[in-house]
Design an enzyme around this catalytic site. Structure first.
Site: not given
Ligand code: ADE
Length: 238
Positions: A13, A198
């Site tokens: 990330e 997601d």
């Protein structure tokens, strides 16, 4: 602002924003797993602190324990005027999310997996730590806004679902409420910036969506994070 701290959980990330800001590594902190970086935007120091690898299991130290520790150590060492908990998250089709969207926190940070059915402790479990107001920032940078809800699980069960519906959570992740708890204790304004990997209400498994979209979402996150840092660095909290 003189210093903004960005705390993040996973190496993947963090790597696009570290590259984009040309951030330099800082020395390790004894006993702590964190990987620290420093960059400058105008006159503002940007500290990025990544949770780092778990020494027992060899994976990124995701979740609330390391997030709280990271936030505390960074707050103590660097006295930031603003803390940003940045990373990836799940969203809901029904609540308007799309993969790669970047959300900024709204109103409060809550937990959805701390169920304590004892009077007084129920609210303690949920937390409800304040998020710094971000309306002007969201409008200017065209970011979606939503209540960020935290647990230590990637999936959600029926109890999680019920609590998330009750608190109005729109962004589901694994660190923000812990960081916000520390910031609340220490009087540091806090916001979250979370990119959607997601869709919780999609038929595909969360872990599969996460793996497929992690890189793209982290790049989207980095692009927006630079804009957020520049917006904030030039202003006061007020
Ligand atoms: N991080 C990315 N997606 C997530 C999800 N669905 N739940 C918790 N943390 C996440």
């Amino acid at each position: 602002m003189k210093c903004i701290a960005v705390v993040m959980a996973m190496n993947s990330e963090a790597s696009p924003i570290v590259t984009l800001l040309n951030a330099e590594p800082l020395a390790e902190i004894p006993f702590m797993p964190f990987q620290l970086y420093e960059a400058h935007r105008n006159d503002c120091r940007i500290i990025i602190s990544v949770n780092g690898r778990d020494k027992r299991h060899g994976v990124d130290s995701i979740g609330t324990q390391t997030a709280a520790l990271n936030a505390y150590v960074v707050a103590e060492r660097f006295s930031p005027e603003l803390m940003i908990t940045a990373g990836t998250a799940g969203g809901w089709i029904q609540r308007g999310a799309e993969i790669g969207d970047v959300y900024v926190s709204d109103q409060k940070f809550v937990h959805h997996d701390r169920r304590i059915a004892i009077p007084g402790f129920t609210e303690y479990g949920i937390g409800s730590y304040p998020a710094v107001p971000t309306g002007a920032l969201a409008r200017t940078l065209n970011l979606k806004q939503g209540i960020v809800t935290t647990s230590n699980s990637l999936d959600e069960n029926d109890d999680d679902r019920r609590l998330i519906a009750e608190t109005g959570g729109v962004v589901k992740e694994m660190e923000a409420a812990a960081v916000a708890y520390v910031c609340d204790l220490m009087g540091i304004p806090v916001m979250a910036l979370k990119a959607i990997t997601d869709l919780v209400d999609h038929h595909a498994a969360t872990a599969d969506q996460f793996a497929a979209n992690l890189r793209m979402a982290s790049e989207q996150l980095a692009e927006k994070l630079v804009q957020v840092v520049d917006f904030c660095a030039a202003r006061s909290i007020a």
